[in-house]
Design a protein around this motif. Structure first.
Motif, mmCIF file in Angstrom:
data_model
loop_
_atom_site.group_PDB
_atom_site.id
_atom_site.type_symbol
_atom_site.label_atom_id
_atom_site.label_comp_id
_atom_site.label_asym_id
_atom_site.label_seq_id
_atom_site.Cartn_x
_atom_site.Cartn_y
_atom_site.Cartn_z
ATOM 1 N N LYS A 70 0.832 -1.207 0.000
ATOM 2 C CA LYS A 70 0.000 0.000 0.000
ATOM 3 C C LYS A 70 0.872 1.266 0.000
ATOM 4 O O LYS A 70 0.606 2.219 -0.733
ATOM 5 C CB LYS A 70 -0.917 -0.024 1.231
ATOM 6 C CG LYS A 70 -1.951 1.075 1.235
ATOM 7 C CD LYS A 70 -2.929 0.964 2.395
ATOM 8 C CE LYS A 70 -3.827 2.191 2.446
ATOM 9 N NZ LYS A 70 -4.606 2.286 3.678
ATOM 10 N N SER A 92 7.869 5.080 10.889
ATOM 11 C CA SER A 92 6.741 5.831 11.427
ATOM 12 C C SER A 92 6.399 5.359 12.837
ATOM 13 O O SER A 92 6.490 4.172 13.143
ATOM 14 C CB SER A 92 5.540 5.632 10.498
ATOM 15 O OG SER A 92 4.507 6.489 10.885
ATOM 16 N N SER A 104 -5.956 6.730 12.603
ATOM 17 C CA SER A 104 -4.505 6.625 12.357
ATOM 18 C C SER A 104 -4.180 6.834 10.883
ATOM 19 O O SER A 104 -3.106 7.352 10.549
ATOM 20 C CB SER A 104 -3.967 5.263 12.811
ATOM 21 O OG SER A 104 -4.427 4.213 11.965
ATOM 22 N N LYS A 185 -9.648 -3.108 13.955
ATOM 23 C CA LYS A 185 -11.021 -3.428 13.565
ATOM 24 C C LYS A 185 -11.038 -4.570 12.554
ATOM 25 O O LYS A 185 -10.056 -4.789 11.831
ATOM 26 C CB LYS A 185 -11.686 -2.182 12.992
ATOM 27 C CG LYS A 185 -10.920 -1.554 11.839
ATOM 28 C CD LYS A 185 -11.569 -0.278 11.340
ATOM 29 C CE LYS A 185 -10.799 0.968 11.713
ATOM 30 N NZ LYS A 185 -11.191 2.187 11.032
HETATM 31 P P1 ADP Z 1 -8.111 4.130 11.309
HETATM 32 O O1 ADP Z 1 -9.455 4.109 11.981
HETATM 33 O O2 ADP Z 1 -7.003 3.950 12.310
HETATM 34 O O3 ADP Z 1 -7.913 5.320 10.410
HETATM 35 P P2 ADP Z 1 -8.349 2.563 8.833
HETATM 36 O O4 ADP Z 1 -9.398 1.526 8.657
HETATM 37 O O5 ADP Z 1 -8.492 3.825 8.074
HETATM 38 O O6 ADP Z 1 -8.119 2.819 10.393
HETATM 39 O O7 ADP Z 1 -6.978 1.860 8.415
HETATM 40 C C1 ADP Z 1 -5.759 2.409 8.736
HETATM 41 C C2 ADP Z 1 -4.840 2.312 7.520
HETATM 42 O O8 ADP Z 1 -3.754 3.209 7.705
HETATM 43 C C3 ADP Z 1 -4.213 0.922 7.385
HETATM 44 O O9 ADP Z 1 -4.046 0.654 6.013
HETATM 45 C C4 ADP Z 1 -2.856 1.087 8.079
HETATM 46 O O10 ADP Z 1 -1.878 0.219 7.637
HETATM 47 C C5 ADP Z 1 -2.514 2.518 7.680
HETATM 48 N N1 ADP Z 1 -1.618 3.162 8.665
HETATM 49 C C6 ADP Z 1 -1.850 3.383 9.975
HETATM 50 N N2 ADP Z 1 -0.812 4.025 10.545
HETATM 51 C C7 ADP Z 1 0.110 4.208 9.571
HETATM 52 C C8 ADP Z 1 1.393 4.846 9.529
HETATM 53 N N3 ADP Z 1 1.900 5.427 10.604
HETATM 54 N N4 ADP Z 1 2.051 4.894 8.332
HETATM 55 C C9 ADP Z 1 1.485 4.365 7.224
HETATM 56 N N5 ADP Z 1 0.282 3.753 7.188
HETATM 57 C C10 ADP Z 1 -0.404 3.671 8.347
#
Ligand code: ADP
Ligand code: DP6
Ligand code: CO
Length: 325
Positions: A70, A92, A104, A185
């Motif tokens: 991704k 990160s 996040s 989740k």
């Molecule tokens: P949230 O409710 O935490 O926003 P999402 O369902 O939108 O959850 O999924 C979070 C997405 O963001 C996942 O694909 C996860 O791998 C990505 N992600 C979370 N933290 C980071 C980070 N620090 N750097 C890159 N990708 C991240």
């Protein structure tokens, strides 16, 4: 040539008018405008450097090696903009639970957009950073700015980006976050909203309602009408969660404790303490209230939730570069 490293910090944001559905999944163009509050308490720090010796991108999250599929798709956008062909080292740290409905993905891709574009030698404007962050995660388009932010849906890559509504709030607002479950989740936001678009018979009504809710909340914010703002936000969140329950197969992010927290807020309101809840794609409940009421509300929440489940957040700033520690 020495490798240049840039580190960016971006805060999460919580939507008061939700983004829930895409009209273009590749460009991440939403079906409706959304409006959020950036939070000071939760953030992501991301460090990026391009290195010609790498054979592929390297991505560590909270010191653990991650799959790069991704993030490489996102970094390819940065490489194309900068006419660069080297891979990057990305480290990160999330100061927010990952994938738990605490946004996040918003702080993550806002921080990555700034750190990666700087490391690639680009100087992007804030609207351009918002457009780029959007390609990683829609909600990230809003985390470029602090305070109240609106993501204007637009109709193509150029016209879909966030704008600040009020970056420095002169308002005693706060948000109490009730952490019910920090675990990842089962249904990501991306999958959940797509299932809703494809199967909920109520989706057309959502589009109409979201537009009305957005203009009403902007008016309430302008007039500093806290009760109106809270009511609109709470009702908009419940409409989004009703969509999930009307999908096929139906699903819900609520847990029993989420409902207990919501009922406690309603009880407090019936006692004259004005507070309102919202939930994103996860079980954690965020309570919008005035600073002057926060200690009373926290005291009541402590009758049901442990101290470490209750966090207090205020309006936070937009994305910026920070010194590498
Ligand atoms: P949230 O409710 O935490 O926003 P999402 O369902 O939108 O959850 O999924 C979070 C997405 O963001 C996942 O694909 C996860 O791998 C990505 N992600 C979370 N933290 C980071 C980070 N620090 N750097 C890159 N990708 C991240
Ligand atoms: C419920 O921005 O995480 O938090 O664009 O697919 O990465 P993708 O989804 P994401 O969805 C956020 C949904 C929400 C509402 C909101 O933040 O507006
Ligand atoms: Co997200």
């Amino acid at each position: 040539m020495p490798v240049k490293t840039f580190t960016a910090r971006a805060h999460t944001n919580i939507a008061l008018i939700k983004y829930w559905g895409k009209k273009n999944q590749d460009l991440i163009l939403p079906m409706n405008n959304s409006l959020s509050l950036t939070l000071d308490h939760f953030y992501t720090d991301t460090e990026v450097s391009f290195d010609q010796t790498l054979k592929q991108d390297s991505f560590y999250l909270n010191h653990e090696k991650q799959d790069t599929a991704k993030i490489t798709r996102f970094m390819d956008l940065v490489r194309a903009k900068a006419h660069l062909n080297s891979f990057a080292r990305i480290n990160s740290i999330n100061h927010v639970p990952t994938m738990a409905g605490l946004a996040s993905s918003a702080s993550a891709y806002a921080a990555l957009a700034l750190a990666a574009s700087k490391a690639a030698g680009l100087e992007l404007s804030r609207p351009d950073l918002s457009r780029l962050a959007r390609r990683g995660s829609g909600s990230a388009s809003r985390s470029i700015y602090g305070g109240f932010v609106e993501w204007q849906q637009g109709h193509d890559d150029q016209s879909s980006y966030a704008i600040p509504i009020e970056e420095d709030l002169n308002w005693d607002l706060c948000m109490i976050v009730v952490v019910i479950d920090k675990a990842k989740k089962k249904i990501s936001s991306r999958v959940g909203m797509q299932l809703v678009i494809e199967t909920s018979p109520f989706y057309p009504a959502w589009i109409k309602q979201a537009e009305q809710d957005l203009s009403a909340i902007k008016k309430a914010i302008k007039e500093r009408d806290f009760k109106k703002m809270g009511t609109i936000a709470e009702e908009n969140a419940m409409k989004m969660h009703a969509l999930n329950m009307s999908a096929s197969p139906h699903f819900s992010y609520f847990e029993p404790a989420s409902i207990e927290a919501m009922q406690l807020v309603e009880l407090l309101r019936s006692e004259g303490i004005y507070c309102y809840y919202t939930l994103d794609a996860g079980p954690n409940v965020k309570i919008l209230c005035s600073d002057k009421d926060s200690s009373r509300i926290l005291t009541r929440l402590r009758t049901r939730f442990a101290k470490n489940q209750l966090l207090l957040a205020h309006s936070g700033p937009g994305v910026r570069l920070i010194d590498k520690k």
